[in-house]
Design an enzyme around this catalytic site. Structure first.
Site, PDB file in Angstrom:
ATOM      1  N   ARG A   1       0.856  -1.194   0.000  1.00  0.00           N
ATOM      2  CA  ARG A   1       0.000   0.000   0.000  1.00  0.00           C
ATOM      3  C   ARG A   1       0.887   1.237   0.000  1.00  0.00           C
ATOM      4  O   ARG A   1       1.702   1.416   0.930  1.00  0.00           O
ATOM      5  CB  ARG A   1      -0.882   0.053   1.251  1.00  0.00           C
ATOM      6  CG  ARG A   1      -1.766  -1.157   1.467  1.00  0.00           C
ATOM      7  CD  ARG A   1      -3.083  -1.048   0.738  1.00  0.00           C
ATOM      8  NE  ARG A   1      -3.788  -2.320   0.766  1.00  0.00           N
ATOM      9  CZ  ARG A   1      -4.835  -2.594   1.544  1.00  0.00           C
ATOM     10  NH1 ARG A   1      -5.293  -1.678   2.362  1.00  0.00           N
ATOM     11  NH2 ARG A   1      -5.418  -3.775   1.487  1.00  0.00           N
TER      12      ARG A   1
ATOM     13  N   GLU B   1       0.742   3.992   1.093  1.00  0.00           N
ATOM     14  CA  GLU B   1      -0.066   4.709   2.067  1.00  0.00           C
ATOM     15  C   GLU B   1       0.816   5.723   2.769  1.00  0.00           C
ATOM     16  O   GLU B   1       1.763   5.341   3.439  1.00  0.00           O
ATOM     17  CB  GLU B   1      -0.584   3.677   3.079  1.00  0.00           C
ATOM     18  CG  GLU B   1      -1.725   4.133   3.880  1.00  0.00           C
ATOM     19  CD  GLU B   1      -2.718   2.977   4.088  1.00  0.00           C
ATOM     20  OE1 GLU B   1      -3.893   3.281   4.242  1.00  0.00           O
ATOM     21  OE2 GLU B   1      -2.301   1.808   4.106  1.00  0.00           O
TER      22      GLU B   1
ATOM     23  N   ARG C   1       0.436   1.797  13.050  1.00  0.00           N
ATOM     24  CA  ARG C   1      -0.240   0.597  12.547  1.00  0.00           C
ATOM     25  C   ARG C   1      -0.211   0.457  11.029  1.00  0.00           C
ATOM     26  O   ARG C   1      -0.762  -0.482  10.476  1.00  0.00           O
ATOM     27  CB  ARG C   1      -1.675   0.550  13.056  1.00  0.00           C
ATOM     28  CG  ARG C   1      -2.511   1.691  12.596  1.00  0.00           C
ATOM     29  CD  ARG C   1      -3.723   1.893  13.493  1.00  0.00           C
ATOM     30  NE  ARG C   1      -4.546   2.943  12.959  1.00  0.00           N
ATOM     31  CZ  ARG C   1      -5.702   2.738  12.349  1.00  0.00           C
ATOM     32  NH1 ARG C   1      -6.169   1.522  12.219  1.00  0.00           N
ATOM     33  NH2 ARG C   1      -6.385   3.737  11.882  1.00  0.00           N
TER      34      ARG C   1
ATOM     35  N   GLU D   1      -8.628  -1.806  14.043  1.00  0.00           N
ATOM     36  CA  GLU D   1      -9.069  -2.737  13.006  1.00  0.00           C
ATOM     37  C   GLU D   1      -7.934  -3.700  12.672  1.00  0.00           C
ATOM     38  O   GLU D   1      -6.816  -3.271  12.426  1.00  0.00           O
ATOM     39  CB  GLU D   1      -9.460  -1.942  11.746  1.00  0.00           C
ATOM     40  CG  GLU D   1      -9.874  -2.840  10.606  1.00  0.00           C
ATOM     41  CD  GLU D   1      -9.787  -2.152   9.248  1.00  0.00           C
ATOM     42  OE1 GLU D   1     -10.150  -0.983   9.127  1.00  0.00           O
ATOM     43  OE2 GLU D   1      -9.328  -2.840   8.313  1.00  0.00           O
TER      44      GLU D   1
ATOM     45  N   ARG E   1      -0.511  -6.862  12.113  1.00  0.00           N
ATOM     46  CA  ARG E   1      -1.382  -6.239  13.127  1.00  0.00           C
ATOM     47  C   ARG E   1      -1.911  -7.280  14.099  1.00  0.00           C
ATOM     48  O   ARG E   1      -2.000  -7.007  15.303  1.00  0.00           O
ATOM     49  CB  ARG E   1      -2.567  -5.541  12.458  1.00  0.00           C
ATOM     50  CG  ARG E   1      -2.214  -4.165  11.995  1.00  0.00           C
ATOM     51  CD  ARG E   1      -3.464  -3.350  11.751  1.00  0.00           C
ATOM     52  NE  ARG E   1      -3.159  -2.264  10.814  1.00  0.00           N
ATOM     53  CZ  ARG E   1      -4.063  -1.481  10.271  1.00  0.00           C
ATOM     54  NH1 ARG E   1      -5.335  -1.651  10.541  1.00  0.00           N
ATOM     55  NH2 ARG E   1      -3.692  -0.521   9.448  1.00  0.00           N
TER      56      ARG E   1
HETATM   57  P1  ATP Z   1      -6.933   1.073   7.855  1.00  0.00           P
HETATM   58  O1  ATP Z   1      -8.309   1.711   7.794  1.00  0.00           O
HETATM   59  O2  ATP Z   1      -6.512   0.688   9.239  1.00  0.00           O
HETATM   60  O3  ATP Z   1      -5.902   1.836   7.084  1.00  0.00           O
HETATM   61  P2  ATP Z   1      -7.782  -0.500   5.624  1.00  0.00           P
HETATM   62  O4  ATP Z   1      -9.247  -0.312   5.778  1.00  0.00           O
HETATM   63  O5  ATP Z   1      -7.047   0.256   4.593  1.00  0.00           O
HETATM   64  O6  ATP Z   1      -7.071  -0.315   7.059  1.00  0.00           O
HETATM   65  P3  ATP Z   1      -8.167  -3.084   4.454  1.00  0.00           P
HETATM   66  O7  ATP Z   1      -7.964  -2.642   3.062  1.00  0.00           O
HETATM   67  O8  ATP Z   1      -9.530  -3.367   4.914  1.00  0.00           O
HETATM   68  O9  ATP Z   1      -7.480  -2.033   5.459  1.00  0.00           O
HETATM   69  O10 ATP Z   1      -7.187  -4.317   4.730  1.00  0.00           O
HETATM   70  C1  ATP Z   1      -7.493  -5.403   5.579  1.00  0.00           C
HETATM   71  C2  ATP Z   1      -6.468  -5.538   6.673  1.00  0.00           C
HETATM   72  O11 ATP Z   1      -5.145  -5.489   6.148  1.00  0.00           O
HETATM   73  C3  ATP Z   1      -6.489  -4.441   7.718  1.00  0.00           C
HETATM   74  O12 ATP Z   1      -7.471  -4.675   8.689  1.00  0.00           O
HETATM   75  C4  ATP Z   1      -5.099  -4.542   8.301  1.00  0.00           C
HETATM   76  O13 ATP Z   1      -4.975  -5.610   9.222  1.00  0.00           O
HETATM   77  C5  ATP Z   1      -4.264  -4.876   7.096  1.00  0.00           C
HETATM   78  N1  ATP Z   1      -3.695  -3.650   6.533  1.00  0.00           N
HETATM   79  C6  ATP Z   1      -4.217  -2.845   5.582  1.00  0.00           C
HETATM   80  N2  ATP Z   1      -3.415  -1.820   5.309  1.00  0.00           N
HETATM   81  C7  ATP Z   1      -2.324  -1.966   6.102  1.00  0.00           C
HETATM   82  C8  ATP Z   1      -1.116  -1.221   6.284  1.00  0.00           C
HETATM   83  N3  ATP Z   1      -0.869  -0.135   5.562  1.00  0.00           N
HETATM   84  N4  ATP Z   1      -0.221  -1.668   7.191  1.00  0.00           N
HETATM   85  C9  ATP Z   1      -0.455  -2.790   7.913  1.00  0.00           C
HETATM   86  N5  ATP Z   1      -1.565  -3.536   7.775  1.00  0.00           N
HETATM   87  C10 ATP Z   1      -2.492  -3.132   6.892  1.00  0.00           C
END
Ligand code: ATP
Length: 433
Positions: free
Chosen positions: A211, A213, A219, A356, A407
């Protein structure tokens, strides 16, 4: 001569060879002690000056801390050491002498900064408490695979170089693929769904997810390990939630059984598996957040603060793990099924102590409504044509989840930062080591 890997198996009498890192030397005049630290713990090398070859005495008492060494000697009974034995050396081989000063102390009581620890991760991992996390993480992965196999899931590996993303364009890492635009996979979402049309009715994958991100939080990382599951022929998302709950509970009870030694090193207990996990609706969570003074509007993401507020209330009710279901469809990706006649969707998150750790739900398996959702999200079906093909020739109802292993492990072990559960984390600032 016996080469010993597990120091606790050393018995007095006979010659043994032990290998490890020279942790520290104490010189008390006529006698010196070297603490040798191996993967399994510490053993004391005892050197009465008069009884040891002078060159060997010189070598072992001057050895720089953290040098890699093998020492051969006689194992003797000792009332002074934790193991009940000590080793009187007769020879030694220094495999790798450590430079000094050390970039990071291994036994120092001073708490190093996270950055210093991660920059020198090889040295940080020499600490038993840092290593214990990864031993437990490895157990968690095995437990997941075992739990999935027991439920008839097939382990799969899907591509990590992909042509399109599923979780939103903003977090895609681009790759130049021989002149074509490609991306690093954000999740196995599209592939695990395509597999639902094949007869591989239950699949799971533990693999990397990327990601882009730009979140500097404790987290989020840019590369994480995702445990994904997907199951076909479901009657509703409740079946998916029940499977996820069962799996997480198996991990919790498995770690309690198998990880006792590592948990002791960490001074941590693992949550008892609790079933059933409470299910809160998104709307209830908004009310809980309001009770804590947060002003969230219908449709808002709960966000870090909202999740935390709900977590505190749930903790006061004795629940660490709970589902939040029925998110507004607007807040969820295109592949999620809408709840007819409402602004909500058949989707859920699994939260652990206010954070989450997983998202899942029932997927839209009908091509018509799926195309409508793509249009709503401003996605071009042409970018997803190979995925959509799998929905045109008999796609069963299905659903699944994605859970971040990093996580999950950091929450189970109550680590303050997800990076503690990742060997070599990647984030916006970190690309090395
Ligand atoms: P958040 O809102 O916490 O950024 P997300 O809604 O983007 O998470 P999802 O796309 O639903 O996350 O991904 C499912 C799972 O993958 C999350 O619950 C988390 O455990 C993990 N995850 C997602 N993005 C990340 C990240 N950047 N770093 C670590 N774990 C992640």
């Amino acid at each position: 001569m016996t080469i010993v890997r597990d120091f606790s198996s050393i018995r007095a009498g006979g010659e043994v060879t032990v290998s490890g890192w020279a942790q520290d030397v104490r010189n008390l005049g006529g006698i010196s002690f070297l603490t040798l630290r191996g993967g399994s713990g510490e053993v004391q090398i005892t050197m009465p000056k008069k009884k040891i070859d002078p060159a060997l005495f010189e070598l072992l008492t001057k050895i720089p801390r953290e040098s890699a060494v093998s020492i051969t000697g006689e194992a003797k009974e000792s009332g002074q050491t934790a193991l009940g034995v000590e080793i009187i050396p007769s020879s030694a081989v220094v495999h790798g002498e450590a430079a000094s000063p050390l970039p990071l102390g291994v036994v120092d009581k001073v708490n190093a900064e996270m950055d210093t620890r991660l920059n020198n991760r090889f040295m940080d991992l020499r600490k038993p408490e840092a290593r214990a996390v990864f031993e437990l993480r490895s157990m968690a992965s095995s437990l997941i695979s075992e739990a999935m196999a027991a439920e008839g899931f097939v382990g799969v590996s899907t591509p990590k170089i992909v042509a399109s993303g599923a979780e939103g364009g903003a977090t895609l890492f681009g790759v130049d693929y021989f002149g074509r635009k490609a991306y690093l996979a954000q999740s196995p979402q599209l592939y695990k769904q395509m597999l639902m049309s094949t007869g591989l009715d239950r699949v799971f994958e533990i693999g990397p997810a990327f990601r882009a991100e730009n979140s500097n939080t404790n987290r989020h990382v840019t590369e994480f390990t995702s445990f994904d599951g997907e199951m076909a022929w479901i009657g509703g998302q409740g079946e998916v939630m029940a499977m996820l709950e069962k799996t997480v509970n198996r991990v919790l009870s498995g770690l309690r059984e198998r990880g006792a030694a590592q948990l002791e090193i960490l001074g941590r207990d693992v949550e008892a598996p609790g079933a059933p996990y409470p299910v809160l609706s998104y709307s209830e969570c908004l009310e809980m957040a309001a009770e804590s003074g947060l002003r969230l509007q219908e449709g808002d993401d709960l966000g870090t603060e909202g999740e935390k507020a709900v977590g505190e209330i749930m903790e006061s009710r004795g629940h660490s793990l709970y589902f939040i279901s029925e998110y507004p469809e607007e807040a969820k990706p295109f592949y999620i099924m809408e709840k007819p006649g409402t602004p909500y969707s058949y989707s859920f998150d699994l939260d652990f102590k206010g954070q989450e750790i997983s998202s899942g739900g029932q997927r839209e398996h009908r091509i018509g409504p799926l195309l409508e959702r793509m249009a709503k999200k401003g996605l071009d079906p042409a970018d997803f044509s190979r995925y959509l093909d799998a929905f045109r020739y008999g796609m069963p109802p299905h659903g699944g989840w994605g859970i971040g292993v990093d996580r999950l492990v950091s929450k189970i072990l109550d680590l303050p930062n997800v990076r503690e559960a990742i060997l070599f984390p990647r984030d916006t600032a970190r690309l090395e080591p």
